[in-house]
Design an enzyme around this catalytic site. Structure first.
Site, PDB file in Angstrom:
ATOM      1  CB  CYS B  91      26.350  10.832  18.358  1.00  0.00           C
ATOM      2  SG  CYS B  91      26.401  11.905  16.892  1.00  0.00           S
ATOM      3  CB  CYS B  94      26.410  14.936  20.074  1.00  0.00           C
ATOM      4  SG  CYS B  94      24.977  14.201  20.056  1.00  0.00           S
ATOM      5  CB  CYS B 107      35.678   4.565   8.347  1.00  0.00           C
ATOM      6  SG  CYS B 107      33.798   6.421   9.074  1.00  0.00           S
ATOM      7  CB  CYS B 112      21.866  12.361  15.709  1.00  0.00           C
ATOM      8  SG  CYS B 112      22.682  12.407  17.184  1.00  0.00           S
ATOM      9  CG  HIS B 127      34.293   8.747   4.354  1.00  0.00           C
ATOM     10  ND1 HIS B 127      34.110   8.312   5.014  1.00  0.00           N
ATOM     11  CD2 HIS B 127      35.092   9.033   3.355  1.00  0.00           C
ATOM     12  CE1 HIS B 127      35.358   8.110   6.073  1.00  0.00           C
ATOM     13  NE2 HIS B 127      36.501   7.800   5.036  1.00  0.00           N
ATOM     14  CB  CYS B 216     -20.900  -7.267  -9.193  1.00  0.00           C
ATOM     15  SG  CYS B 216     -21.974  -7.128  -7.846  1.00  0.00           S
ATOM     16  CG  HIS B 485     -22.391  -2.645  -8.203  1.00  0.00           C
ATOM     17  ND1 HIS B 485     -22.537  -4.217  -8.870  1.00  0.00           N
ATOM     18  CD2 HIS B 485     -20.725  -1.961  -8.164  1.00  0.00           C
ATOM     19  CE1 HIS B 485     -20.935  -3.766  -9.439  1.00  0.00           C
ATOM     20  NE2 HIS B 485     -20.276  -2.758  -9.197  1.00  0.00           N
TER      21      HIS B 485
END
Lengths: 98, 574
Positions: B91, B94, B107, B112, B127, B216, B485
């Site tokens: 990331c 961090c 970019c 995260c 962005h 049915c 049924h």
């Protein structure tokens, strides 16, 4: 913050990094996904997200995430949690016992 | 907001017209998940970027790069031969390793989601878009909308990029050659002209079916056919035109008529009387007004349609039924003494699953996956049941194992709920044990290819695209064996409906999954094709043209001969 908490945090970051680099993360994620799907957890979340959003006004991603997050975390089946935790423990053991 | 399998479905089966309220006034319109695919409701920020070619190119390139990167990485980490260090971005805020990278589309920032690092980046830099690299379909987050936006162009890009990576990295197993690169269908100028004058109809049709007296069982199977994307596409493309067909008592024509009724402007329930009548004529055992088993009718109907379908053969048939439903089982018998394995391959149109283990006890917590595991579990054959051809001794212990060798595009499952008890009691029992079925299933673990990989070491049976299936219909039975049924659930895109003969009501996924299935149907998310082959319908059409031209020539020659004969008669008669 106590020393053990920051130690735990450092360990977490390290294990996390190694799992990803190793490919183990992806493999475990694959396994976790199939177990969660089989237990119906994934479908339950899908259903909840859908039904919640049907009547939500205004429709908001953040609201959906908030509503679902705690339920998602608590509803993970115990057996799945145990299995994955065991695998993680195994990995940590292998990695740090060299 | 989760990625819908049907957005992939749309990209795969082409642009489908959106739901039109006029044609189906009696049915409550679904809160439209179609909205995201409707151009009018497309994210305006994305629309304005796409309207500017250089800006569009920038976003598209970054998106494709991100998707391709993730596809390659997944392939590498799951493929044992390539178990080397997998790239792991960190990331930019961090520095932690990113398990689920979100990538800015303007970019090179990656960050995260859970700590809002990526959303903060978008806000701070202005962005607008980022994408999550690990979703199953294209999803782009728009920071103006504060929401994930779905777009046909993005979906299509995602599909084609993942497919390209897979094509480059996977090969045919037996022939050891590369895959044919996918080419999307592009209309020729003739096609475009023809398409201009076509009236579009909504691509969903829903009508109740009247019960004609204990029918049915017929209605639920017909509804499963109606909602079967491959059958629907075949009959809607007029591939079996009942007005041109020369068969009598043709069940394939009945299917054509059925689809015509379903997609007609009326949506009041109708009675499938001629379908029933034809079924009786062709299969006498199905006649009469007693309740029949839906599964029996299913198999009977498949065989009838196959028999009257153009181009059907008895060996490796290519009719629509076989193209849709036909798969293969492999049965491997291993002799315990000498280790010889005898394999037999059998065709199948569906899979019938036991709900009880061999010992007769109902399993607890039955799921579709657990039934499939039971089905493919190695089973000891008694000493008297098998004799090895290689060993000299007569009877041995052997182990038999079933696996699925070829997966069909539509997987039909039947849960064996009707057991004929042979011990004393004459009345057959119905097993009502609850079964949990998933919305999607990955069939890889039950295939011959995956099961033959070395034990312990998880092999790579190929990309998930080969194995992923989505549920589209469920058939339920209430009551006892001879006094019950049938009803069913079926899905159109994202919405589920419940069918009870003539009564059709909107329903939910969870009602469907909780309904305790008797039969269920899954459709493969990505279809595969043989490489470098001309489609059979094109070959058939070309042969037809050649034949028609030959007939024309013969007719012309016969006509000319008549003229000549008449002339000769005139001249001779002088």
């Amino acid at each position: 913050m106590s020393k053990s908490t920051s130690e735990a945090e450092t360990l977490y970051v390290e294990v996390h990094r190694r799992m990803i680099e190793n490919g183990e993360w992806d493999r475990m994620l694959h396994l976790l996904s199939s177990k969660l799907s089989e237990s119906g957890w994934t479908d339950d979340l899908l259903h909840r997200a859908k039904e919640n959003s049907r009547t939500m006004d205004p429709l908001s991603l953040q609201t959906i995430l908030q509503e679902l997050l705690s339920h998602a975390q608590t509803s993970v089946p115990l057996s799945v949690k145990r299995e994955i935790t065991t695998l993680i423990k195994q990995f940590v053991k292998e990695q740090f016992e060299k | 907001m989760s990625a819908s399998p049907d957005s992939t479905h749309t990209a795969l089966f082409g642009e489908e017209s959106t739901f039109s309220n006029e044609a189906h006034p009696g049915i409550e319109p679904s809160v439209s998940s179609d909205a995201s695919e409707n151009d009018i409701d497309r994210c305006s920020h994305l629309a304005s970027v796409f309207a500017d070619p250089p800006a569009k190119a920038g976003i598209v390139d970054k998106f494709k790069t991100a998707v391709a990167w993730h596809a390659r990485r997944t392939h590498d980490s799951l493929h044992p031969a390539k178990r080397r260090k997998v790239s792991s971005p960190t990331c930019d805020t961090c520095d932690q390793a990113l398990s689920r990278p979100f990538v800015c589309l303007h970019c090179s920032f990656a960050g995260c989601w859970s700590e809002a690092h990526i959303t903060n980046h978008l806000k701070e830099t202005g962005h607008t878009f980022c994408t999550c690299t690990d979703t199953k379909s294209g999803s782009v987050f728009c920071s103006e909308c504060e929401d994930f936006v779905f777009d046909d162009i993005i979906d299509e890009l995602h599909l084609s990029t993942v497919l390209l990576v897979e094509e480059q990295n996977t090969k045919f197993q037996v022939a050891k050659r590369g895959r044919e690169p996918y080419q999307p269908w592009v209309p020729t100028s003739d096609d475009s002209t023809a398409l201009k004058y076509i009236a579009t109809v909504p691509c969903q049709g829903r009508r109740g079916l009247l019960n004609l007296g204990q029918t049915c069982f017929l209605n639920v199977i017909l509804q499963s056919f109606i909602h079967n994307p491959l059958l629907r596409n075949y009959f809607l493309s007029d591939r079996h035109n009942s007005r041109l067909c020369k068969h009598s008592d043709c069940t394939c024509c009945e299917m054509d008529n059925l689809f015509t009724e379903i997609y007609s402007p009326t949506n009041t329930p109708f009675g499938p009387t001629s379908f029933l009548a034809t079924t009786w004529k062709v299969s006498a055992e199905m006649s009469g007004y007693a309740q029949q088993d839906a599964h029996e009718f299913f198999i009977t109907a498949l065989n009838q349609i196959h028999g009257t379908c153009r181009g059907s053969t008895n060996i490796s048939c290519n009719c629509i039924i076989h193209q849709t439903f036909a798969g293969q089982f492999q049965s491997d018998v291993t002799c315990e003494k000498c280790g010889t394995v005898t394999s037999t391959i059998d065709p199948m149109l569906d899979i019938s699953l036991e709900l009880r283990s061999k010992s007769g006890e109902p399993a607890t917590d039955n799921t579709l996956a657990s039934c499939l595991r039971r089905y493919t579990k190695p089973e000891k054959l008694g000493a008297r049941e098998y004799s090895c051809s290689k060993c000299t001794k007569a009877s041995h212990e052997a182990v038999k194992r079933l696996s699925i060798r070829t997966l069909p595009p539509v997987l039909s499952f039947q849960f064996k709920r009707f057991e004929h008890k042979t011990s004393g009691k004459a009345a057959p029992q119905k097993i009502d044990a609850p079964i949990r079925i998933p919305v999607s299933i990955n069939m890889a673990p039950y295939t011959t290819l995956a099961m033959n990989m070395k034990d312990g070491e998880t092999g790579y049976p190929g990309p998930d695209a080969m194995y992923e299936y989505d549920l589209f219909a469920v058939i339920n039975h209430e009551g006892q064996m001879d006094n019950g049924h049938y009803t069913n659930f079926a899905r159109f895109r994202d919405e589920w409906y419940r069918f009870d003969d003539d009564k059709v009501t909107p329903s939910t996924l969870s009602d469907c999954l909780a309904s305790n299935a008797y039969m269920c149907f899954y459709v493969k998310r990505h279809l595969d094709y043989k490489p470098y082959m001309k489609p059979t319908y094109l070959v058939a059409r070309e042969n037809d043209i050649v034949r028609e031209q030959a007939m024309e020539r013969e007719k012309e020659a016969a006509r000319m001969k008549e003229v000549d004969d008449a002339l000769m008669a005139m001249v001779g008669g002088d």
